[in-house]
Design an enzyme around this catalytic site. Structure first.
Site, PDB file in Angstrom:
ATOM      1  N   HIS A 100       0.821  -1.212   0.000  1.00 17.19           N
ATOM      2  CA  HIS A 100       0.000   0.000   0.000  1.00 17.19           C
ATOM      3  C   HIS A 100       0.855   1.262   0.000  1.00 17.19           C
ATOM      4  CE1 HIS A 100       0.709  -1.005   4.264  1.00 17.19           C
ATOM      5  NE2 HIS A 100       0.723   0.301   4.461  1.00 17.19           N
ATOM      6  N   HIS A 126       7.447   7.238   4.778  1.00 15.87           N
ATOM      7  CA  HIS A 126       6.641   6.619   3.733  1.00 15.87           C
ATOM      8  C   HIS A 126       5.886   7.720   2.988  1.00 15.87           C
ATOM      9  CE1 HIS A 126       3.728   6.561   7.166  1.00 15.87           C
ATOM     10  NE2 HIS A 126       2.884   6.914   6.205  1.00 15.87           N
ATOM     11  N   HIS A 145       5.488  11.255   5.018  1.00 15.47           N
ATOM     12  CA  HIS A 145       5.308  11.141   6.454  1.00 15.47           C
ATOM     13  C   HIS A 145       6.610  10.658   7.090  1.00 15.47           C
ATOM     14  CE1 HIS A 145       0.648  10.613   6.102  1.00 15.47           C
ATOM     15  NE2 HIS A 145       1.056  11.855   5.871  1.00 15.47           N
TER      16      HIS A 145
END
Length: 276
Positions: A100, A126, A145
């Site tokens: 993801h 990420h 982030h």
């Protein structure tokens, strides 16, 4: 009677340990891509995350969820939060395709962010595309982030927004070959050698940033996360965004959670007094 008292004391201590350990276990983001996705029409999409597992219930019932819209009309301008106190050092790192998203994990634990006297160790980077947070309703092209944690499990995240342009992001440029190498399979991980988080170039003492209390933006949607969102939007190339998205095999063209209600939370914009 004394024996019974000892047994009660032991049981109480064990119970306390269980409760103390739960936040540490449940605060981390889920690594398994197959458990959820970002398709709003899917049974395991963001509107259903809170129904998939009991321990993910905050995704549904939480009142301090992220991301949010950083609406200027709602923001309280302050100057007392101070400059961002960061002590970052080069460290060996690994790049992982989590299905993801793409995660860059820092191994040494020598970099940290300090907020109100508490040190949060830099754990990982990420990326989300498009951005998860918005400014006055405007969604940007990419969001980084930078996740920090304390030994007790408290989490603080620095978020940086990017707009697609001609200039590539220098830090992402260092990862180009590694991103291509792990783009073939979910779970692929690769050592990238020594990386320097300072190359992200967060800013100087005059950096403007938003501060609010929110949550993880992926299951289990743990709350009481200290969010610091930089106001300045940085540049990233379309090729870099495409490379990040091509490396993620989730059959969906985005990995950004929908906006969450602010619910009367305080959102502050720290503006140093010497800022022009």
């Amino acid at each position: 009677m004394e024996k019974l008292a000892k047994q009660v004391l032991i049981c109480s201590l064990l119970t306390a340990l269980v409760f103390l350990s739960c936040p540490l276990i449940m605060s981390h983001e889920v690594e398994d891509e197959s458990e959820f996705n970002y398709d709003v029409k899917s049974e395991i999409g963001p509107f259903n995350w809170g129904h998939i597992k009991p321990e993910w219930s905050l995704c549904k019932i939480g009142s301090m969820q992220s991301p949010i819209d950083l609406l200027n009309e709602r923001v309280q301008i302050v100057s007392h939060l101070g400059t961002l106190q960061m002590n970052y050092q080069p460290s060996n790192a690994t790049l992982k395709n989590r299905g993801h998203d793409i995660k860059l994990g820092w191994l040494a634990g020598t970099s940290f962010l300090q907020i109100n006297g508490t040190e949060y160790v830099l754990k990982q980077f990420h990326w989300h595309s498009p951005s998860e947070h918005t400014i006055d309703g405007r969604r940007l092209d990419l969001e980084l982030h930078m996740v920090h944690e304390t030994p007790s499990g408290q989490t603080a995240v620095i978020g940086i927004l990017y707009k697609a342009g001609r200039r590539p992001d220098p830090f992402l440029s260092l990862l180009t070959n590694h991103l291509k190498a792990i783009s073939n399979s979910t779970g692929a991980e690769r050592e990238v050698g020594v990386m320097d988080p300072r190359l992200v170039k967060i800013g100087t003492s005059t950096t403007l940033y938003y501060r609010y209390i929110g949550s993880l933006t992926t299951p289990p949607c743990t709350e009481n996360i200290a969010w610091t969102m930089l106001k300045k939007v940085k540049s990233v190339s379309k090729e870099q965004i495409r490379l990040l998205r091509d490396a993620v095999h989730d059959d969906f063209d985005a990995n950004a959670r929908p906006l969450q209600p602010i619910n009367n939370r305080l959102v502050q914009l720290n503006k140093p007094k010497d800022h022009r």
